[in-house]
Write a protein that holds these residues in place. Structure first.
Motif: not given
Length: 260
Positions: A199-202, A242-248
């Motif tokens: 997960v990105k810290l922005q 950003a999500g993965i194939t199975t998760s938003s």
């Protein structure tokens, strides 16, 4: 959960009786009927939360020189249509798509479908789904395709609001920013810890419009996110997944920090 035995077979039976065409266990057709321009959920991934049914629209174009008689489509998951392990039929009473003629030879066919947690949406079937479609012309020509379109069915991911501390903070001092990543469990109708995700810290400076990425953090076994950064100017901090194939994908609510 609907399976091939209840969904695909039932749809095939409908096709045989109502469309009056043979249904094979692979792509098939006779004559010059065509299916094109298949759009699922407006072209976006289908994201389903832990408890709420997601209703989506599937549309496609059917062409036949004699005119379009009717059409239907099925959503399915699995390696092959014949061994599919979940699916959904159109919400219309007869499971047909509603076809509207745009010319003597062309129709736009459309229907809605429901993806229901603990019914046809269980955790094991998140990922790539496909659209099975069948259409016939007024001259008895037809086309059948096991996979006219592939789309993603995803479990909804959530990020808790970012919390940066201490607040206020002096310039050059260390800030600790925390959050938590969870995602829907369709099996249990809740949101569980989502571990081992990057997960990105922005950061966005006060008055700016664009976010910049400061670093990437890996979620813990409990889904927790915690990292440090140096306070520079007044601004906002958030986490972005950003999500993965199975998760938003998911973005946290931002926390504003006053730097003194």
């Amino acid at each position: 959960m609907r399976t091939r035995a209840t969904v695909a077979t039932a749809l095939a039976a409908l096709a045989v009786s109502a469309l009056a065409v043979p249904v094979a266990q692979a792509d098939d057709g006779a004559g010059d009927t065509t299916i094109s321009n298949v759009v699922v959920n407006g072209g976006k991934p289908v994201v389903v939360g832990a408890t709420t049914t997601k209703r989506i629209t599937v549309s496609f174009t059917v062409k036949d020189p004699s005119g379009v008689k009717n059409a239907m489509a099925l959503l399915w998951h699995g390696t092959t249509f014949d061994t599919s392990d979940s699916g959904a039929v159109a919400n219309t009473s007869n499971h047909y798509s509603v076809c509207t003629a745009v010319s003597a030879t062309t129709s736009t066919c459309k229907a809605t479908y429901d993806l229901k947690p603990r019914y046809n949406a269980v955790d094991q079937v998140a990922g790539y789904w496909k659209v099975w479609a069948l259409a016939s012309g007024k001259d008895a020509d037809f086309v059948q395709k096991d996979n006219v379109k592939t789309f993603k069915l995803q479990r909804l991911s959530r990020l808790a609001a970012a919390n940066a501390s201490p607040e206020p903070v002096r310039k050059g001092k260390t800030l600790t920013v925390t959050s938590k990543l969870t995602r829907a469990s369709w099996n249990y109708a809740n949101y569980g810890n989502f571990s081992s995700q990057y997960v990105k810290l922005q950061y966005k400076k006060k008055g700016a419009t664009a976010w910049s990425t400061l670093k990437t953090v890996k979620s813990s076994s409990t889904g927790a996110l915690s990292t440090t950064t140096t306070a520079t100017y007044d601004g906002y901090y958030r986490f972005s997944y950003a999500g993965i194939t199975t998760s938003s994908s998911a973005v946290s609510a931002a926390d504003y920090i006053d730097v003194q």
